[in-house]
Design an enzyme around this catalytic site. Sequence first.
Site, PDB file in Angstrom:
ATOM      1  N   HIS A  53      26.826 -20.135  16.645  1.00  0.00           N
ATOM      2  CA  HIS A  53      27.835 -21.185  16.452  1.00  0.00           C
ATOM      3  C   HIS A  53      28.177 -21.822  17.791  1.00  0.00           C
ATOM      4  CE1 HIS A  53      30.367 -17.761  17.529  1.00  0.00           C
ATOM      5  NE2 HIS A  53      31.406 -18.557  17.686  1.00  0.00           N
ATOM      6  N   HIS A  55      30.793 -22.311  19.805  1.00  0.00           N
ATOM      7  CA  HIS A  55      31.760 -21.951  20.843  1.00  0.00           C
ATOM      8  C   HIS A  55      31.060 -21.676  22.175  1.00  0.00           C
ATOM      9  CE1 HIS A  55      34.880 -20.732  17.569  1.00  0.00           C
ATOM     10  NE2 HIS A  55      34.890 -22.029  17.822  1.00  0.00           N
ATOM     11  N   ASP A  57      31.391 -19.579  24.557  1.00  0.00           N
ATOM     12  CA  ASP A  57      30.977 -18.223  24.944  1.00  0.00           C
ATOM     13  C   ASP A  57      29.700 -17.781  24.223  1.00  0.00           C
ATOM     14  OD1 ASP A  57      32.836 -18.156  22.650  1.00  0.00           O
ATOM     15  OD2 ASP A  57      32.632 -15.980  22.740  1.00  0.00           O
ATOM     16  N   HIS A  58      29.162 -18.658  23.351  1.00  0.00           N
ATOM     17  CA  HIS A  58      27.907 -18.345  22.650  1.00  0.00           C
ATOM     18  C   HIS A  58      26.764 -19.271  23.057  1.00  0.00           C
ATOM     19  CE1 HIS A  58      29.918 -15.497  19.866  1.00  0.00           C
ATOM     20  NE2 HIS A  58      30.948 -16.179  20.322  1.00  0.00           N
ATOM     21  N   HIS A 112      34.378 -18.653  10.456  1.00  0.00           N
ATOM     22  CA  HIS A 112      34.811 -18.732  11.854  1.00  0.00           C
ATOM     23  C   HIS A 112      34.619 -20.183  12.337  1.00  0.00           C
ATOM     24  CE1 HIS A 112      35.486 -17.352  15.960  1.00  0.00           C
ATOM     25  NE2 HIS A 112      34.325 -17.851  16.333  1.00  0.00           N
ATOM     26  N   ASP A 129      30.217 -14.225  15.562  1.00  0.00           N
ATOM     27  CA  ASP A 129      31.647 -13.940  15.414  1.00  0.00           C
ATOM     28  C   ASP A 129      32.059 -13.903  13.945  1.00  0.00           C
ATOM     29  OD1 ASP A 129      31.753 -13.939  18.156  1.00  0.00           O
ATOM     30  OD2 ASP A 129      32.999 -15.733  18.334  1.00  0.00           O
ATOM     31  N   HIS A 167      30.861  -9.566  20.234  1.00  0.00           N
ATOM     32  CA  HIS A 167      31.977  -9.165  21.099  1.00  0.00           C
ATOM     33  C   HIS A 167      32.262  -7.669  20.991  1.00  0.00           C
ATOM     34  CE1 HIS A 167      33.550 -13.149  22.309  1.00  0.00           C
ATOM     35  NE2 HIS A 167      33.112 -13.548  21.128  1.00  0.00           N
TER      36      HIS A 167
HETATM   37 FE    FE Z   1      32.909 -15.618  20.526  1.00  0.00          FE
HETATM   38 ZN    ZN Z   2      33.411 -17.916  18.341  1.00  0.00          ZN
END
Ligand code: FE
Ligand code: ZN
Length: 254
Positions: A53, A55, A57-58, A112, A129, A167
Amino acid sequence: MFNVIRIPALKDNYIWLLRKGAAAAVVDPGDAAPVLDVLAREGLTLSAILITHHHQDHQGGVGGLLEHTPSVEVFGPERESITGVTAPLRGGERIRLASLGLDARVIAVPGHTLGHLAYSVGQRLFCGDTLFGGGCGRLFEGTPAAMAESLAKLAAFPDDTLIHCAHEYTEANLRFALAVEPGNRALRRRADEVAVTRAKAMPTVPSTLALEKATNPFLRCEEPEVVAAARAHGAGADDPVAVFAAIRAWKDSF
Ligand code: FE
Ligand code: ZN
């Protein structure tokens, strides 16, 4: 067969690297540097990137990885804005990671985010996530009904499926799970084990789907204790979506 290397990144992310021979693919590289380090150390050539996805951090490391290895194939959700995607996906596809000789199944798991994907490779599920150790992702874009359906899709995999989430959230998730289901003995045992593991700064993932089904309240929305807890926290009905919605909202402020 293939091996998986867990690459800790950013604050509490895991980037998963699949390797077969000298070929590698990575899932959700939120940062390029730790991936480049592993590729160099292990003598691997990156051939594919799988994104769950949008975001940061991905996907934050995709640009940096493409600078070093421009011919990499980048798989990601068609309906989300992601750097460098060469193979947009909607879920339901079967993709080929040619240089690793592997096939992956793509599963649409909105909740999410709206385009969130999970990737199933062999016995392993890379679920970003969506499903976490002892928990699930926040509903930033999707509805409780969509997320509940997405989790049900993942729960339908075989019990020995390895859950590679993105995570290290398990310890905090299990604290909440115990508030939902204090009578769940398997959950107590897992929380104790995870506390020991985390005290040694060791990872708690991948877990197995069997363990998640036994201890993760978001996969247990039909269990009487979970239903009762949801009822006490705003659920207006006993159906799994109402129960899921109530415990997800409760977790947001826990
Ligand atoms: Fe994340
Ligand atoms: Zn995320």
